[in-house]
Design an enzyme around this catalytic site. Structure first.
Site, PDB file in Angstrom:
ATOM      1  N   CYS A  79      46.157  60.484   2.498  1.00 17.23           N
ATOM      2  CA  CYS A  79      47.252  60.876   3.402  1.00 17.23           C
ATOM      3  C   CYS A  79      48.629  60.491   2.876  1.00 17.23           C
ATOM      4  CB  CYS A  79      47.020  60.323   4.806  1.00 17.23           C
ATOM      5  SG  CYS A  79      47.075  58.520   4.942  1.00 17.23           S
ATOM      6  N   HIS A 131      47.519  56.000   9.098  1.00 13.51           N
ATOM      7  CA  HIS A 131      47.427  57.403   8.680  1.00 13.51           C
ATOM      8  C   HIS A 131      48.792  58.059   8.866  1.00 13.51           C
ATOM      9  CE1 HIS A 131      45.309  61.043   7.595  1.00 13.51           C
ATOM     10  NE2 HIS A 131      45.938  61.674   8.571  1.00 13.51           N
ATOM     11  N   HIS A 143      48.287  67.280   6.826  1.00 14.35           N
ATOM     12  CA  HIS A 143      47.894  65.999   6.249  1.00 14.35           C
ATOM     13  C   HIS A 143      46.612  66.153   5.433  1.00 14.35           C
ATOM     14  CE1 HIS A 143      44.689  64.857   9.424  1.00 14.35           C
ATOM     15  NE2 HIS A 143      44.981  66.118   9.573  1.00 14.35           N
TER      16      HIS A 143
END
Length: 188
Positions: A79, A131, A143
């Site tokens: 990510c 994240h 993402h």
């Protein structure tokens, strides 16, 4: 004698109250005379264009594989590697490598202020800012989600993401970020 004194007081009061109304006009004239209004509009347009370019570039990586520690299409992305690569390629800014570092290096904004190109953070590993993705507009973000998955677009309103939302941040050139196009030693 009383009328001239009253008249003077009224004129003085009127001039005091009229001054603030003139100030914005004077400021507008000053900004226009110096060419600053057009410069402000150019900066605003430049920021909008870069955010649009960032989103378009990121969407071009849909389907790229996830890879822990990855930061390129050849190796795959995790990510934060995805976010770092998109900002470096498109905007020329080098963000820190990890999601929590990216959160610390960017400006906190309210969720209602989200604009395309802003970063959205989530708590997916029972820790804050574990994240990160790039907001693309309309309540969606792009993402690189997890092992076995690919870069994709998600809806922030889905229960999984809305319950894990950790905050929004805006990337702006600052001392904690470096411009990839600079040639000064120590800045790359």
């Amino acid at each position: 004698m009383r009328i001239p004194s009253l008249l003077s007081s009224l004129l003085l009061a009127a001039s005091v109250h009229a001054a603030p109304a003139d100030t914005p006009d004077d400021m507008g004239r000053f900004l226009n005379d110096k060419g600053l209004l057009s410069q402000i509009d150019q900066v605003r347009q430049n920021v909008t264009n870069k955010a649009s370019d960032l989103v378009v570039n990121a969407l071009g990586f849909l389907g790229a594989p996830y890879r822990m520690g990855g930061n390129s299409v050849e190796t795959g992305f995790d990510c934060s590697g995805f976010v770092k690569a998109m900002y470096e390629q498109t905007v020329g800014l080098i963000l820190p490598r990890k999601a929590e570092q990216q959160a610390a290096a960017t400006q906190l904004i309210d969720r209602a202020e989200l604009q395309p190109g802003d970063l959205v953070f989530f708590n997916t590993l029972r820790r804050a800012f574990s994240h990160v993705g790039i907001y693309i507009g309309d309540g969606k973000f792009i993402h690189s989600p997890k092992p076995g998955a690919q870069v994709r677009v998600e809806n922030m309103g889905v229960s999984y993401w809305s319950h894990r939302f950790d905050g929004a941040r805006r990337v702006a050139p600052a001392p904690t970020l470096t411009n990839a196009t600079t040639t000064e030693p120590g800045l790359r």
